[in-house]
Scaffold this active site. Structure first.
Site, PDB file in Angstrom:
ATOM      1  N   HIS A 120      39.995  54.489  32.306  1.00  0.00           N
ATOM      2  CA  HIS A 120      39.847  54.150  33.720  1.00  0.00           C
ATOM      3  C   HIS A 120      40.914  53.152  34.198  1.00  0.00           C
ATOM      4  O   HIS A 120      41.396  53.257  35.323  1.00  0.00           O
ATOM      5  CB  HIS A 120      38.446  53.580  33.943  1.00  0.00           C
ATOM      6  CG  HIS A 120      38.148  53.192  35.346  1.00  0.00           C
ATOM      7  ND1 HIS A 120      38.226  54.077  36.410  1.00  0.00           N
ATOM      8  CD2 HIS A 120      37.763  52.004  35.877  1.00  0.00           C
ATOM      9  CE1 HIS A 120      37.899  53.454  37.529  1.00  0.00           C
ATOM     10  NE2 HIS A 120      37.617  52.196  37.239  1.00  0.00           N
ATOM     11  N   SER A 168      39.943  52.208  41.534  1.00  0.00           N
ATOM     12  CA  SER A 168      38.510  52.100  41.313  1.00  0.00           C
ATOM     13  C   SER A 168      37.802  51.679  42.604  1.00  0.00           C
ATOM     14  O   SER A 168      37.869  52.390  43.604  1.00  0.00           O
ATOM     15  CB  SER A 168      38.245  51.130  40.150  1.00  0.00           C
ATOM     16  OG  SER A 168      36.905  51.171  39.734  1.00  0.00           O
ATOM     17  N   GLU A 173      35.122  63.937  36.777  1.00  0.00           N
ATOM     18  CA  GLU A 173      35.099  65.167  35.986  1.00  0.00           C
ATOM     19  C   GLU A 173      35.544  66.340  36.852  1.00  0.00           C
ATOM     20  O   GLU A 173      35.700  66.211  38.075  1.00  0.00           O
ATOM     21  CB  GLU A 173      33.701  65.395  35.417  1.00  0.00           C
ATOM     22  CG  GLU A 173      33.262  64.285  34.470  1.00  0.00           C
ATOM     23  CD  GLU A 173      31.904  64.539  33.842  1.00  0.00           C
ATOM     24  OE1 GLU A 173      31.247  65.542  34.214  1.00  0.00           O
ATOM     25  OE2 GLU A 173      31.492  63.719  32.989  1.00  0.00           O
TER      26      GLU A 173
END
Length: 266
Positions: free
Chosen positions: A246, A102, A222
């Site tokens: 995630h 992340s 995406e």
């Protein structure tokens, strides 16, 4: 978790105290950079598995865990990336691989661009791809801020379950214990930077072999983002963990390592 780190330590690098946990001690060196509200200890269960093959250093990013924090620090992406470059330099790590999750993946990208000879390869785990004029990051800031404020006053695993309902009791206990170390202004700055700092601009500048791991249920990356990333860096290797959100290794531990494969030592 069945084991633990070899040791925890602090190093003065880039003008701050950087705390880290070291696992394994043998094999190729990997520096693991956690995400926006994940102190190093919360990645211990992943580091233990990695330590079967690698010499793993897990960082407390500034403003989190036991690293330097407070109102006088810069919590922007460039400062956090400079921390990683200085960390590897001060400890004389020989071209380690970077594995970032992340926010940590965004840090890894920026660090690798800033010091291309310092790092051998990058494993980017579901980095936020939001930025100016782009789709917003799916998580909302209050999710972080509200839980941090509760943690500052003391919260238990049951209370943390409202924020992380799918996590195990052990994972919830660790988050409840350590989340209070995440300095709210550092978190706010990082979250805002997800939308202000376009990481796509860095991709054509990368020199290292790079993997992008996508969470199938995360909503962060995406197909259009994958296509753009590959157009900017054609050598990019893309893997997916279809049944994970995630927080990939929390949702599908084995799937995370299947997707990672031997990339870090290839």
């Amino acid at each position: 978790m069945s084991g633990g780190p070899l040791y925890g330590a602090n190093v003065f690098a880039n003008g701050i105290r950087q705390h880290y946990l070291r696992y394994g001690g043998k094999g190729p060196v990997v520096v693991l950079i956690p995400g926006i509200t994940s102190p190093a200890i919360t990645w211990g269960f992943v580091a233990e598995r990695l330590a079967e093959r690698y010499d793993v250093y897990v960082l407390d990013v500034r403003g989190r865990g036991l690293s330097s924090t407070g109102p006088d620090l810069d919590y922007g992406l460039d400062a956090m990336a400079a921390d990683v470059v200085a960390f590897a330099s001060v400890l004389k790590l020989d071209a380690p691989a970077l594995l970032g999750h992340s926010m940590g993946a965004r840090i890894a990208i920026r660090a690798a661009v800033a010091a291309p000879e310092a790092f051998s390869r990058l494993a980017l785990i579901d980095p936020p791809v939001s930025g100016p004029g782009r789709r917003a990051y799916p998580s909302k800031l209050p999710w972080y801020v509200d839980s941090i404020r509760l943690a500052l006053n003391g919260i238990d695993a049951e209370g943390m379950k409202a924020f992380c309902p799918t996590w195990t009791d052990e994972q919830l206990k660790l988050r409840a214990e350590w989340l209070h170390t995440c300095y709210e202004p550092a978190i706010v700055t990082a979250f805002e930077d997800f939308h202000k700092d376009d990481i796509f601009a860095d991709l054509p500048k990368l020199k290292q072999p790079t993997m992008l791991m996508v969470a199938g249920r995360g909503g962060v990356i995406e197909a259009v983002d994958e296509n753009e990333a590959r157009s900017l860096y054609p050598a990019l290797e893309i893997t997916r963990v279809p049944n994970a959100g995630h927080m990939i290794p929390w949702d599908d531990f084995d799937g995370f390592f299947i997707a990672l494969g031997d990339f870090l030592s290839r």
